[in-house]
Write a protein that holds these residues in place. Structure first.
Motif, PDB file in Angstrom:
ATOM      1  N   UNK A  97      27.403 -40.594  24.366  1.00 28.70           N
ATOM      2  CA  UNK A  97      26.451 -39.576  24.803  1.00 28.70           C
ATOM      3  C   UNK A  97      25.101 -40.203  25.124  1.00 28.70           C
ATOM      4  N   UNK A  98      24.777 -41.268  24.403  1.00 27.46           N
ATOM      5  CA  UNK A  98      23.527 -41.971  24.701  1.00 27.46           C
ATOM      6  C   UNK A  98      23.606 -42.582  26.096  1.00 27.46           C
ATOM      7  N   UNK A  99      24.789 -43.155  26.433  1.00 31.53           N
ATOM      8  CA  UNK A  99      24.961 -43.715  27.773  1.00 31.53           C
ATOM      9  C   UNK A  99      24.852 -42.617  28.836  1.00 31.53           C
ATOM     10  N   UNK A 100      25.461 -41.472  28.541  1.00 35.59           N
ATOM     11  CA  UNK A 100      25.388 -40.356  29.494  1.00 35.59           C
ATOM     12  C   UNK A 100      23.942 -39.918  29.677  1.00 35.59           C
ATOM     13  N   UNK A 101      23.213 -39.889  28.582  1.00 40.79           N
ATOM     14  CA  UNK A 101      21.806 -39.496  28.659  1.00 40.79           C
ATOM     15  C   UNK A 101      21.034 -40.451  29.570  1.00 40.79           C
ATOM     16  N   UNK A 102      21.304 -41.751  29.440  1.00 43.41           N
ATOM     17  CA  UNK A 102      20.618 -42.734  30.279  1.00 43.41           C
ATOM     18  C   UNK A 102      20.979 -42.535  31.753  1.00 43.41           C
ATOM     19  N   UNK A 103      22.273 -42.289  32.010  1.00 45.15           N
ATOM     20  CA  UNK A 103      22.705 -42.075  33.384  1.00 45.15           C
ATOM     21  C   UNK A 103      22.085 -40.803  33.962  1.00 45.15           C
ATOM     22  N   UNK A 104      21.985 -39.766  33.150  1.00 50.34           N
ATOM     23  CA  UNK A 104      21.358 -38.526  33.602  1.00 50.34           C
ATOM     24  C   UNK A 104      19.896 -38.761  33.946  1.00 50.34           C
ATOM     25  N   UNK A 105      19.222 -39.529  33.125  1.00 49.86           N
ATOM     26  CA  UNK A 105      17.809 -39.813  33.379  1.00 49.86           C
ATOM     27  C   UNK A 105      17.637 -40.587  34.682  1.00 49.86           C
ATOM     28  N   UNK A 106      18.541 -41.561  34.906  1.00 49.25           N
ATOM     29  CA  UNK A 106      18.458 -42.330  36.142  1.00 49.25           C
ATOM     30  C   UNK A 106      18.733 -41.446  37.356  1.00 49.25           C
ATOM     31  N   UNK A 107      19.752 -40.597  37.239  1.00 48.99           N
ATOM     32  CA  UNK A 107      20.092 -39.703  38.354  1.00 48.99           C
ATOM     33  C   UNK A 107      18.944 -38.742  38.648  1.00 48.99           C
TER      34      UNK A 107
END
Length: 699
Positions: free
Chosen positions: A165-175
């Motif tokens: 979920x931390x990785x998803x959070x980072x990807x969401x922030x980048x997107x």
């Protein structure tokens, strides 16, 4: 597909005010999804004079006559067309709608799978069509180099673990950051030239990317909820679960009232938690409450709705919303963005129809049945102007079930017209009416009091009941209204289904009436309101009736807000009075003896209603219920207003779900079901009748 036929023929096309209507030869090309037109049939082999792409278009039959219809393309271009008769119009409209639906659905079905690819949202229309000619290097792809990327093949997606979920959070922030850069790049383009910030492809890209980020944000929230529930089941009691919020708040970017981030309960404002924690209305006291008018204070709130800023800023949101609607769709269950709301409940809007109480009270003072009917028509036509708050069309809050609104007006007796049209405190009723005991033996004040109460008695369908009375003049009005709203293309229509009854107890008369339809026009530019339709007012006892027509503006020419009407004696079929003018400006009454009377609504005095302070209102009274939404709208904080509004709507859905599961019927507070309508639980006619019966028994 059997009905996907290429049709052609002559239609009249409206060009402009100077040229007007002109015959043109139209061709529907189903294979290409295009509507083309030529000067005549002989020039069909030449380049078309104009071309519309039908994918995403809205085909709208006009309500001004049975021959006209419009084709509104996704690009914003519009054709206003007229067939020779209703049958030919229906043929063209049905074929255009089938073609439009086919090509709109094909856009999604024909998209290639997610892999490394660049794509263009450029119009698929003919290069000959005005407004779509551009060099190959001027499309959205060459400017932004947008691409999709597929996950590496051969890898099985594992079960989501907490660190993922931390990785998803980072990807969401980048997107989110990339999407913000995209929006900024589009908005920094010049306003004119080959590629502008208003380019139709770029606007579509902008709206689509915003909708995509909103959808991803909601999906991420679902994962958060699942992860939190698993942790709560495995962690020791008292452990605090930390929510994995994105580093950059997506909600701060989408200031449009659409779907946004649902923050954790512990991060919600106290006012939102309060809204969600209010008990089930049926668990609160549902006993009718007697409101003391002396506790009410003159209203100082003056929320005019002339601010177009929010609507202008959210044009892309409106476009996105319209793209999700179909012609004729019922909007009852559609959640509209918060920025189009006006700062009051629908129940309070009904109360504002009573802002001229001196005209309401003067009805019963008419010396004849004819005069009383004319006075009622005058009051009726003057009530709609103050019911609108400003020139901009905005939508009042949808009342939640169980919501109520109370207010009153005090009108000096000297300001009320008596028989003959003069203002005087003296009036001798035509019939002696016995008032309730609690109204006897009291010092008569120098003012009349009109009390008002409204309640949302049903949610699906949305039905409101409202009641007003003036005890001193032995008159009251009871009404119920079911609001049905539909999407009409470039406007929204609201039908007021229901009936009202005015009771003049001094004369034993009842006047039944209905309400006109309302339309929000030009919803993509400067939205404005007009009324339309025919309403009737009838008094069975006297035989007088009134027929009133609210005229909608024709496509070209004509006046706005025009109204005409006549009052008739049914027995003799004699017209005793005619009225014409504008319902928000000047009305002219012409009597059968040749006399005329003008009523200038812009100069008509408005009596402010009296409302209890918020601290004395119950939790389900409109102003207290919606206070946080209203405050946020006044502050211009659309995000916060949306959060409060969502909390109220979510609570209503939860309560409705609970009642369905427990098979618990809804119990109203002030109104009782009576056949197809709703009646106030303690109307004045019952009170007076009971008092007369009691007096008879005592004698």
């Amino acid at each position: 597909s059997d009905h996907m036929e290429n049709i052609c023929g002559y239609l009249m096309k409206y060009t402009n005010l100077v040229t007007g209507w002109q015959y043109r030869y139209f061709v529907l090309n189903n294979d290409a999804g295009l509507l083309e037109y030529f000067v005549n049939e002989q020039s069909r082999h030449l380049k078309p004079r104009g071309t519309l792409q039908l994918a995403g278009a809205v085909i709208s039959p006009s309500d001004e006559d049975s021959h006209t219809f419009t084709v509104n393309a996704a690009s914003g271009e519009q054709y206003k067309l007229r067939a020779t008769d209703a049958k030919e119009r229906q043929h063209w409209v049905s074929r255009l709608q089938i073609c439009t639906q086919h090509h709109t659905e094909a856009i999604g079905k024909n998209n290639p799978p997610l892999k490394s690819r660049s794509f263009s949202l450029a119009s698929q229309g003919s290069a000959n069509s005005p407004g779509v000619q551009r060099r190959p290097s001027q499309n959205a792809v060459s400017f932004f180099n947008v691409g999709h990327h597929r996950l590496p093949t051969g890898k099985r997606v594992p079960i989501m673990q907490p660190d993922h979920l931390v990785d998803v959070r980072e990807m969401m922030s980048q997107a989110e950051g990339q999407q913000r850069d995209l929006i900024r790049s589009i908005e920094c383009l010049p306003a004119s030239g080959h590629l502008t910030s208003l380019d139709q492809d770029l606007l579509m890209l902008k709206a689509t990317s915003m909708a995509t980020m909103n959808c991803l944000n909601d999906c991420f929230h679902i994962l958060q909820l699942q992860h939190a529930s698993q942790q709560k089941g495995s962690l020791p009691a008292g452990t605090t679960v930390s929510w994995l919020e994105p580093k950059i708040s997506l909600a701060n970017h989408f200031k449009n009232g659409a779907a946004q981030n649902f923050p954790a309960e512990i991060n919600k404002p106290a006012s939102v938690r309060e809204e969600q924690s209010i008990a089930e209305p049926c668990q609160l006291t549902r006993e009718p409450e007697e409101i003391n008018p002396d506790e009410e204070l003159e209203d100082i709130c003056d929320d005019k709705e002339d601010d177009l800023g929010a609507v202008e800023e959210q044009r892309s949101v409106i476009l996105h919303l319209l793209s999700q609607l179909k012609l004729g769709m019922d909007l009852t269950r559609v959640v509209l963005p918060t920025f189009i709301l006006e700062k009051r409940s629908l129940l309070e809007m009904y109360a504002d129809f009573m802002s001229h109480p001196e005209l309401f009270i003067a009805i019963t003072n008419g010396g004849s049945a004819e005069e009383r009917m004319i006075r009622f028509v005058e009051y009726y036509l003057t009530s709609f102007h103050e019911g609108r708050k400003g020139a901009i069309a905005k939508k009042p809050y949808n009342p939640i079930i169980g919501e109520t609104f109370h207010c009153s007006w005090r009108m000096p007796r000297s300001n009320v017209a008596t028989d003959g049209g003069t203002s005087s405190s003296a009036h001798i009723p035509s019939e002696q009416v016995t008032l309730p005991k609690d109204a006897e033996g009291q010092a008569e004040p120098d003012y009349y009091t009109v009390k008002f109460v409204a309640e949302q008695v049903s949610h699906h369908p949305p039905v409101s009941g409202f009641y007003a009375e003036c005890v001193e003049r032995s008159m009251c009005v009871n009404a119920h209204v079911w609001t049905k709203s539909k999407f009409l293309g470039m406007s929204i229509g609201v039908t007021m289904v229901g009936e009202g009854v005015l009771h003049l107890l001094e004369h034993g008369e009842e006047y039944t009436f209905s309400l006109p339809c309302a339309y929000a026009r030009s919803i993509l530019t400067v939205p404005w309101v007009e009324l339309g339709g025919k309403v009737n007012i009838n008094c069975a006892k006297t035989g007088y009736s009134a027929s009133i027509n609210f005229h909608t503006k024709p496509f070209y020419g004509g006046k706005l807000h025009r109204v005409t009407g006549e009052v008739k004696q049914n027995m003799t079929n004699t017209v005793v009075c005619r009225v014409q003018g504008e319902w928000n400006s000047v009305l002219e009454f012409t009597y059968n003896n040749g006399d005329t009377k003008n009523v200038d609504l812009t100069k008509l005095s408005v009596t402010r209603k009296r409302v209890r302070p918020l601290e004395k209102q119950g939790p389900f009274e409109s102003r207290r219920l919606w206070q946080h939404v209203t405050e946020s709208l006044r502050d211009g904080d659309i995000d916060k207003a949306t959060e409060h509004k969502r909390a109220l709507e979510e609570r209503q859905r939860n309560e409705e779900r609970l009642r369905a599961e427990t098979e618990t019927p809804w119990c109203t507070k002030y109104f009782l079901k009576d056949g197809d309508g709703w009646v106030y639980h303690k109307p004045l006619w019952k009170t007076v009748c009971a008092a007369q019966t009691q007096q008879t028994d005592s004698n």
